[in-house]
Design an enzyme around this catalytic site. Structure first.
Site, PDB file in Angstrom:
ATOM      1  N   GLU A 184      -4.517   2.343  -4.463  1.00 12.09           N
ATOM      2  CA  GLU A 184      -3.055   2.336  -4.348  1.00 12.09           C
ATOM      3  C   GLU A 184      -2.539   1.035  -3.746  1.00 12.09           C
ATOM      4  O   GLU A 184      -1.418   0.976  -3.240  1.00 12.09           O
ATOM      5  CB  GLU A 184      -2.587   3.520  -3.494  1.00 12.09           C
ATOM      6  CG  GLU A 184      -3.014   3.480  -2.033  1.00 12.09           C
ATOM      7  CD  GLU A 184      -4.369   4.099  -1.779  1.00 12.09           C
ATOM      8  OE1 GLU A 184      -4.613   4.517  -0.642  1.00 12.09           O
ATOM      9  OE2 GLU A 184      -5.183   4.174  -2.724  1.00 12.09           O
ATOM     10  N   ASP A 187      -1.332   9.115 -10.866  1.00 11.55           N
ATOM     11  CA  ASP A 187      -1.289   8.031 -11.856  1.00 11.55           C
ATOM     12  C   ASP A 187       0.152   7.668 -12.211  1.00 11.55           C
ATOM     13  O   ASP A 187       0.479   6.481 -12.394  1.00 11.55           O
ATOM     14  CB  ASP A 187      -2.043   8.458 -13.117  1.00 11.55           C
ATOM     15  CG  ASP A 187      -3.553   8.531 -12.893  1.00 11.55           C
ATOM     16  OD1 ASP A 187      -4.011   8.048 -11.832  1.00 11.55           O
ATOM     17  OD2 ASP A 187      -4.260   9.071 -13.757  1.00 11.55           O
ATOM     18  N   ASP A 213       0.849  -1.187   0.000  1.00 18.17           N
ATOM     19  CA  ASP A 213       0.000   0.000   0.000  1.00 18.17           C
ATOM     20  C   ASP A 213       0.888   1.240   0.000  1.00 18.17           C
ATOM     21  O   ASP A 213       1.751   1.378   0.870  1.00 18.17           O
ATOM     22  CB  ASP A 213      -0.927   0.006   1.222  1.00 18.17           C
ATOM     23  CG  ASP A 213      -1.945   1.130   1.157  1.00 18.17           C
ATOM     24  OD1 ASP A 213      -1.586   2.244   1.582  1.00 18.17           O
ATOM     25  OD2 ASP A 213      -3.074   0.902   0.703  1.00 18.17           O
ATOM     26  N   ASN A 268      -2.588  12.887  -4.550  1.00 23.32           N
ATOM     27  CA  ASN A 268      -3.652  13.282  -5.480  1.00 23.32           C
ATOM     28  C   ASN A 268      -4.221  14.648  -5.137  1.00 23.32           C
ATOM     29  O   ASN A 268      -4.450  15.483  -6.010  1.00 23.32           O
ATOM     30  CB  ASN A 268      -4.770  12.249  -5.467  1.00 23.32           C
ATOM     31  CG  ASN A 268      -4.490  11.063  -6.372  1.00 23.32           C
ATOM     32  OD1 ASN A 268      -3.781  11.194  -7.358  1.00 23.32           O
ATOM     33  ND2 ASN A 268      -5.041   9.919  -6.037  1.00 23.32           N
TER      34      ASN A 268
END
Length: 777
Positions: free
Chosen positions: A279, A253, A236, A244
């Site tokens: 993620e 991304d 993770d 973000n």
């Protein structure tokens, strides 16, 4: 691993996979076609008997048909493309031999052989799996067939026609048929392969998606040799949301793609790598826990070298090793638990789902449950002691104590209690399931000394422990060892991550076979939901304490009675936790709750104490409800009676021929009147509504269903009850009005005219706080 679509048609691996796939598709088609050919050959044998000239022995020709039939039966058992091709070659040559036997002795053999020379290669062309098979099979066929044509004397023009049919029609047509069908099959396979890969691929990273990963992992676990190590790694990205939010999704991304590249480059061809979602990534590898930890540490270091606008990326890792008999979802759950410990302990680290050595747990079990009995209620665990506190549960209907929930406590040497946050804190290298199992031994040992005969003992159990292989039998053995019966123990499944609902539903059966009862804790909080209950089917549901204080939107009325009724209809008994005030106890009694638990009834204590006067407190709650029910009924009746009286006057006016507006004029002036209406025998509205003052108040935006004239209302209780008591004004229980979106009450009355029946009524706005509700609502 990363998926790549095939780019070159000459790729050997792709061609082999295509041919194997074609074998699966062609096998049934070839079987049917060749079986039909055997039937056609038998027809030719029968026709030969009608022709003049000496014929070859019938037994030879039938023997040829038998050989052809055996080759047809061999087709379903062909496991390789070469075996399939060899059967095809043998079939065509045997068929040609059969033709030769049939034409022997006929006066005009060319009329028999020429159609076979043309039709057989053309019909066989689509059935050859590969061009190699086609060329070899066709070459051998013509090599054996041409001598049959050369042996007969013919005129020149006949020879021209014969070779024209073979060379100009038969051979080209078979080539076109074969390569046309071959190209079609290949293009279909490429498209099918491409679609399958796209369906199994995460478009952003090029890795497997979750569905493909789970499917591949299940196949790998099914094929792995018994005892061979398999491990899962959960990854993770730390603080990904901030990436973000602060720098935009394009930067996020890019980070996901870079992490995917690191995982792909850092693993081998035998490992499966997937983006599970968001993620989160997962890796499945054929290695033990130690090897998986080394790989995870290498991957963690490589990810930490990736730059982000405000520093470097980091990721947390959870590692778990597969245990015999468990499913891929249970393995991933344990890896996910280890990942959570990595997150809680500071991120950017690797944590293993690694149980503590068996010795401490076994020593504790022997100490707590030994045959000689444990004198102390405290049992050593790490650098502190484990002990039990017991909180009583009461049956409200029986007004007596029926059981105790065992709660784990940690004590230091001086008797000071450890805070729960310290006792149950996630440990990076620990397995909370071991502490869970240790608590069961401690609770059972402590309960055997003072648990009243026949009372229940509620044991908390983590989902991961609950689904652990063989634990049902182990726990039953411990229960019997301390002198209790499994029927006295209720296993209370905690609200916790880990352990799939499917697994818990399956395993619950084995616990019940030993005699345990099953309860689900904290329903109404966290991940608890109705689907979880309906699949596990517990005997008892423990409601989260907040539900006793929850009220309906806009009404202030408690939702507990309806929730208890729903659970009772599902076949489950109900415990309400967190009863701390007399008002909450009264509500629990009024809601038909089966059992109650809370500080008002008894606090957790190290010793099981007599219930004292709690039964009197519960009895008082019953008295309050009995007295309040009559008072509540009187208040409700006094509030509704003016509407009943006015509705009866409206009924008399309607009987005398007065129109609706004048008949309902009085009741329509009352403050709470939303509207007055008339319903026919089918429950549909007759005429218009007469609006009252409350109907002019702006309600919820329910415009698509705000017009009652489009609806049928004979299914509503206020309609049915009025029809059962014609001439009597009936007041309904409060309901949520579909037309206004507000809690309402309907007062209705059934009128019988000469040729029809009406139900007249008035709908009242019952949303104001402080209005009396019928007793029991």
């Amino acid at each position: 691993m990363l998926f790549t679509l095939p780019q070159q048609s000459s790729d050997t691996g792709l061609r082999e996979r295509f041919h194997r796939r074609s074998l699966e598709h062609q096998r049934p088609l070839s079987t049917v076609t060749m079986a039909f050919t055997v039937v056609a050959f038998l027809c030719v044998v029968a026709a030969r008997g009608l022709a003049d000239g000496p014929a070859a022995p019938l037994v030879y020709r039938l023997g040829c048909a038998f050989v052809l039939a055996l080759l047809v039966l061999a087709i379903p058992h062909a496991k390789s493309t070469w075996t399939f091709g060899a059967i095809g070659v043998a079939f065509s040559l045997a068929l040609l031999g059969g033709v030769a036997l049939n034409v022997a002795g006929v006066q005009q053999p060319l009329l028999w052989t020429l159609p076979a020379m043309v039709v057989i290669p053309v019909c066989a062309a689509p059935l050859w799996l590969t061009p190699t098979h086609f060329f070899v099979g066709s070459a051998l066929f013509y090599a054996a067939a041409i001598p049959m044509l050369l042996g007969a004397q013919r005129t020149a023009d006949v020879d021209i026609v014969v070779w024209m049919w073979i060379a100009a029609v038969g051979m080209p047509t078979s080539v076109v048929f074969h390569f046309g069908f071959y190209s079609f099959r290949r293009n279909h396979y490429l498209l099918e392969n491409q679609l399958a890969q796209l369906a199994a691929t995460d478009p952003l990273t090029g890795l497997q998606n979750r569905r493909a990963f789970v499917a591949q992992a299940e196949r790998r676990l099914a094929d792995v040799a018994h005892g061979a190590p398999v491990s899962a790694i959960f990854v993770d990205i730390d603080n990904f949301k901030s990436l973000n939010d602060r720098f935009g999704h394009a930067v996020g991304d890019l980070a996901l793609h870079q992490v995917a590249q690191v995982l792909m480059e850092g693993t081998g061809a035998s490992e499966s790598v997937s983006r599970i979602g968001g993620e989160e990534f997962a890796v499945l590898l054929c290695d033990g826990l130690a090897g998986a930890l080394r790989l995870a540490e290498r991957l963690r270091g490589a990810i930490a070298a990736i730059e982000r606008p405000d520093g470097n990326l980091t990721a947390s890792f959870g590692v778990a090793e597969h245990r015999s008999g468990e499913s891929i979802m249970v393995l991933l759950d344990r890896a996910d638990e280890a990942l959570l410990r990595a997150k809680h302990s500071g991120r950017n680290r690797v944590c293993a789902e690694r149980p503590l050595p068996d010795a401490p747990l076994q020593l504790l079990i022997e100490d707590a449950c030994g045959v000689d009995g444990a004198a102390s209620s405290r049992h050593r665990w790490e650098d502190y002691y484990l002990t039990s506190h017991f909180q009583p549960l009461f049956s409200l209907s029986h007004q007596k104590q029926v059981g105790f929930e065992a709660l784990l406590r940690g004590e230091l040497d001086d008797g000071t209690l450890l805070p729960p946050a310290v006792l149950f804190a996630p440990k990076p290298s620990g397995d909370e399931g071991v502490l869970d199992r240790a608590s069961h031994a401690v609770h059972l040992a402590n309960a055997r000394r003072s648990l009243p005969a026949g009372d229940w003992l509620f044991l908390n159990i983590l989902p991961a422990t609950f689904v652990a292989e063989g634990y049902a039998g182990q726990l039953a053995a411990i229960v019997r060892r301390v002198g209790l019966a499994p029927e006295q123990v209720i296993l209370e499944i905690l609200e916790s991550r880990g352990g799939s609902v499917d697994e818990m539903s399956r395993v619950a059966t084995s616990y019940r076979e030993h005699g345990f009862l099953i309860a689900v804790d904290d329903f109404g909080a966290g991940q608890s939901n109705l689907d979880r209950l309906l699949r596990i089917r517990p005997d008892i549901v423990k409601l989260d304490g907040e539900l006793i204080r929850a009220t309906g939107h806009g009404t202030g009325q408690p939702i507990l009675p309806k929730l208890v009724s729903l659970l009772h209809q599902a076949g489950m008994l109900v415990v309400v936790e967190g009863v701390e005030t007399t008002e909450e106890l009264i509500l629990a009694v009024e809601s038909n709750v089966d059992f109650a638990q809370g500080y008002l009834l008894g606090r957790p204590a190290a010793e099981i104490a007599p219930p004292g006067s709690v039964h009197l407190r519960i009895d008082d709650a019953f008295d309050v409800i009995a007295q309040g029910r009559a008072h509540q009924h009187a208040l409700f009746e006094s509030e509704v009676e003016p509407y009943r009286s006015a509705l009866r006057e409206a009924a008399d006016a309607l009987r005398s021929g007065v129109d609706m507006d004048r008949a309902f004029a009085l009741v329509a002036t009352f403050e709470r009147c939303i509207s007055c209406f008339i319903l026919d025998d089918a429950g549909r509205q007759v005429g218009h509504e007469v609006q009252g003052p409350a109907g002019l108040t702006e309600g919820a935006s329910l415009h698509p269903v705000a017009n009652p004239r489009d609806a049928r209302w004979d299914h509503r209780p206020y309609y049915r009850n009025a029809v059962l008591l014609p001439g009597v004004a009936i007041a309904s229980n409060p309901y949520l009005s579909l037309a206004s979106g507000r809690p309402c009450i309907a007062v209705t009355l059934a009128l019988q005219f000469a040729d029809e029946r009406w139900v007249i009524g008035v709908e009242l706005d019952w949303s104001a706080h402080g209005l009396p509700w019928p007793a029991g609502e």
